[in-house]
Design an enzyme around this catalytic site. Sequence first.
Site, PDB file in Angstrom:
ATOM      1  N   LYS A 170      44.515   2.308  31.563  1.00 22.14           N
ATOM      2  CA  LYS A 170      44.559   3.090  30.315  1.00 22.14           C
ATOM      3  C   LYS A 170      43.821   4.408  30.521  1.00 22.14           C
ATOM      4  O   LYS A 170      42.602   4.456  30.511  1.00 22.14           O
ATOM      5  CB  LYS A 170      43.906   2.345  29.150  1.00 22.14           C
ATOM      6  CG  LYS A 170      44.195   3.046  27.830  1.00 22.14           C
ATOM      7  CD  LYS A 170      43.148   2.794  26.759  1.00 22.14           C
ATOM      8  CE  LYS A 170      42.193   3.936  26.539  1.00 22.14           C
ATOM      9  NZ  LYS A 170      42.727   5.272  26.259  1.00 22.14           N
ATOM     10  N   GLY A 223      32.899   6.490  30.644  1.00 17.43           N
ATOM     11  CA  GLY A 223      32.958   7.190  29.369  1.00 17.43           C
ATOM     12  C   GLY A 223      31.577   7.260  28.743  1.00 17.43           C
ATOM     13  O   GLY A 223      30.570   7.282  29.446  1.00 17.43           O
ATOM     14  N   SER A 224      31.539   7.258  27.417  1.00 19.00           N
ATOM     15  CA  SER A 224      30.262   7.473  26.736  1.00 19.00           C
ATOM     16  C   SER A 224      29.423   6.191  26.682  1.00 19.00           C
ATOM     17  O   SER A 224      29.937   5.080  26.851  1.00 19.00           O
ATOM     18  CB  SER A 224      30.518   7.945  25.305  1.00 19.00           C
ATOM     19  OG  SER A 224      31.081   6.887  24.555  1.00 19.00           O
ATOM     20  N   GLY A 228      30.600   2.400  26.038  1.00 18.63           N
ATOM     21  CA  GLY A 228      30.197   1.455  27.086  1.00 18.63           C
ATOM     22  C   GLY A 228      29.524   0.221  26.503  1.00 18.63           C
ATOM     23  O   GLY A 228      29.770  -0.907  26.942  1.00 18.63           O
ATOM     24  N   GLU A 249      30.268   3.218  33.799  1.00 16.85           N
ATOM     25  CA  GLU A 249      29.685   4.504  34.206  1.00 16.85           C
ATOM     26  C   GLU A 249      29.635   5.371  32.964  1.00 16.85           C
ATOM     27  O   GLU A 249      30.674   5.644  32.365  1.00 16.85           O
ATOM     28  CB  GLU A 249      30.541   5.173  35.281  1.00 16.85           C
ATOM     29  CG  GLU A 249      30.361   4.594  36.663  1.00 16.85           C
ATOM     30  CD  GLU A 249      28.939   4.635  37.162  1.00 16.85           C
ATOM     31  OE1 GLU A 249      28.138   5.484  36.698  1.00 16.85           O
ATOM     32  OE2 GLU A 249      28.604   3.792  38.005  1.00 16.85           O
ATOM     33  N   CYS A 283      29.541  14.046  34.216  1.00 16.81           N
ATOM     34  CA  CYS A 283      28.372  13.207  33.936  1.00 16.81           C
ATOM     35  C   CYS A 283      27.291  13.454  34.974  1.00 16.81           C
ATOM     36  O   CYS A 283      26.142  13.098  34.770  1.00 16.81           O
ATOM     37  CB  CYS A 283      28.754  11.743  33.866  1.00 16.81           C
ATOM     38  SG  CYS A 283      29.527  11.140  35.348  1.00 16.81           S
ATOM     39  N   GLN A 330      35.053  18.835  21.449  1.00 18.58           N
ATOM     40  CA  GLN A 330      33.993  19.011  22.447  1.00 18.58           C
ATOM     41  C   GLN A 330      33.327  20.374  22.259  1.00 18.58           C
ATOM     42  O   GLN A 330      32.108  20.494  22.368  1.00 18.58           O
ATOM     43  CB  GLN A 330      34.580  18.864  23.851  1.00 18.58           C
ATOM     44  CG  GLN A 330      33.547  18.960  24.956  1.00 18.58           C
ATOM     45  CD  GLN A 330      32.482  17.877  24.893  1.00 18.58           C
ATOM     46  OE1 GLN A 330      32.784  16.696  24.832  1.00 18.58           O
ATOM     47  NE2 GLN A 330      31.206  18.278  24.894  1.00 18.58           N
ATOM     48  N   GLU A 385      23.090  13.854  25.983  1.00 20.12           N
ATOM     49  CA  GLU A 385      24.084  14.518  26.821  1.00 20.12           C
ATOM     50  C   GLU A 385      24.962  15.436  25.958  1.00 20.12           C
ATOM     51  O   GLU A 385      25.508  15.004  24.948  1.00 20.12           O
ATOM     52  CB  GLU A 385      24.966  13.468  27.508  1.00 20.12           C
ATOM     53  CG  GLU A 385      25.952  14.068  28.488  1.00 20.12           C
ATOM     54  CD  GLU A 385      26.722  13.013  29.265  1.00 20.12           C
ATOM     55  OE1 GLU A 385      27.241  12.074  28.641  1.00 20.12           O
ATOM     56  OE2 GLU A 385      26.804  13.135  30.498  1.00 20.12           O
TER      57      GLU A 385
HETATM   58  C1  UN1 Z   1      31.315  14.422  40.684  1.00 19.72           C
HETATM   59  O1  UN1 Z   1      30.400  15.032  40.176  1.00 19.72           O
HETATM   60  O2  UN1 Z   1      31.772  14.715  41.784  1.00 19.72           O
HETATM   61  O3  UN1 Z   1      32.508  11.483  34.753  1.00 19.72           O
HETATM   62  C2  UN1 Z   1      31.951  13.233  40.060  1.00 19.72           C
HETATM   63  C3  UN1 Z   1      31.898  12.057  35.653  1.00 19.72           C
HETATM   64  C4  UN1 Z   1      31.589  11.262  36.889  1.00 19.72           C
HETATM   65  C5  UN1 Z   1      32.213  11.816  38.104  1.00 19.72           C
HETATM   66  C6  UN1 Z   1      31.465  12.947  38.685  1.00 19.72           C
HETATM   67  N1  UN1 Z   1      31.986   9.891  36.700  1.00 19.72           N
HETATM   68  O4  UN1 Z   1      31.581  13.209  35.543  1.00 19.72           O
END
Ligand code: UN1
Length: 483
Positions: A170, A223-224, A228, A249, A283, A330, A385
């Site tokens: 998805k 995601g956020s 999560g 993540e 991220c 955003q 963030e």
């Molecule tokens: C990177 O900085 O090369 O969502 C990858 C994100 C991370 C991936 C960053 N999961 O920004």
Amino acid sequence: MFKNLIAGEWLDGHAVSRNINPSDTRDLVGEYAQADVAQADLAISAASAAFPAWSLSTPQQRFDILDTVGTEILARRAELGDLLAREEGKTLPEAIGEVARAGYIFKFFAGEALRPGGESLPSVRPGVGIEVTREAIGVVGLITPWNFPIAIPAWKIAPALAYGNCVVFKPADLVPGSAWALAEILSRSGLPAGVFNLVMGRGSIVGEKLLNDPRVAGISFTGSVATGQKVAAACINRADGRMAKFQLEMGGKNPMIVLDDADLGVAVNAAVNSGFFSTGQRCTASSRLIVTEGIHDRFIAAMVERMKTLKVDDARKAGTDIGPVVDANQLGQDVDYLGIAQGEGGKLAQGGERIDRNADGAPGFYLAPALITDTTPDMRINREEVFGPVVSVLRARDYEHALALSNDTPFGLAAGIATTSLKHATHFKRHSQAGMVMVNLPTAGVDYHVPFGGRKGSSYGPREQGRHAAEFYTTVKTAYTQA
Ligand code: UN1
């Protein structure tokens, strides 16, 4: 209309989502099918049905398929990069780089399919042997964000397939074009029907279904933090008690320390790159610069000078340094945080202007990269963030103070330091409370063959990428044999 791929068939959805170019909102990238719960159910059924045979497919079969996919992605990097830049808004060179990364990820995991490994040990009992092997976990639901529309899908799909799992994918609702293109490549790669399914649609419909269906054995989510936490709760509170394995993540508030002894050019390059490139929508972005007294003013002055040279324009135009923000929501969040930071006493040293039209007069979601100085650790700009081209600066007395500030965050994804001191670099690598530590390098833009992930509020579960990906996508079996 771009359709969903379920059990090897391209199916219309129950609704349509419009994919808009953030560099020029008059440009419609395409219309994409939105699945409903019944279609998500169909995809899970197809993946479940395909699993027994696929989990026993040969390493050669998996290698051939993944290698073919990687080769096609690399061959089409310019075209797929153009699509990615058009739908997401990162610059063309960044987008082409991301597509290439996706291609290399497939090639890496093609090789991993040939190297499952395992252990053979003697038992503590006489005449007994033990084998420890890894098996696929089953059907996995892969839920990806909009900011890396092809690389993150690649680093979930490639290991899932390499280790013998079946996939229901998805992608982010906002940016489905690159995900669809990847699915189309996979649909011609020789995968048996149902091994890989694409189900575009809303998180509240398709995502929920994946989380709650007991046939889905694992969820990999990027995601956020808020989402999560919902993913984790749903995976644990399954109705029939069969919990799903999950890997999360999430966000970052990544620090970059700049010490008095830093090479100024190196420090500015690293901070501009990881603070503002990809419009700060990573991220792994360095969103907190922690600068010691002796270099503070010189560093800020050099940052401001460099920022003045950054061209904010159409993502696909040659010479653009910073593309647009991904969408109006955003952009609203970025602008809100600029206000919050100044309201709490931060000073806007550079940038932060909303730019309604690019150099060609096209309407888009542009924001001049912003640097906010004179902040303190308790301000929201240093705790939450933003996910935009907004960077704050904290002043530190010395290395020890800078280290303490860097770790003073609910997150722990990446952390950087700019220094020429071996002693401080070495100490920082050991004492930073982050999953990834960078010395004299941007915190963003990581390699594809090594583990990716963090600590604290940034990540949960096994690492992604590199050989460590096997920890999530496989389950361990211990077999005892009496000869
Ligand atoms: C990177 O900085 O090369 O969502 C990858 C994100 C991370 C991936 C960053 N999961 O920004």
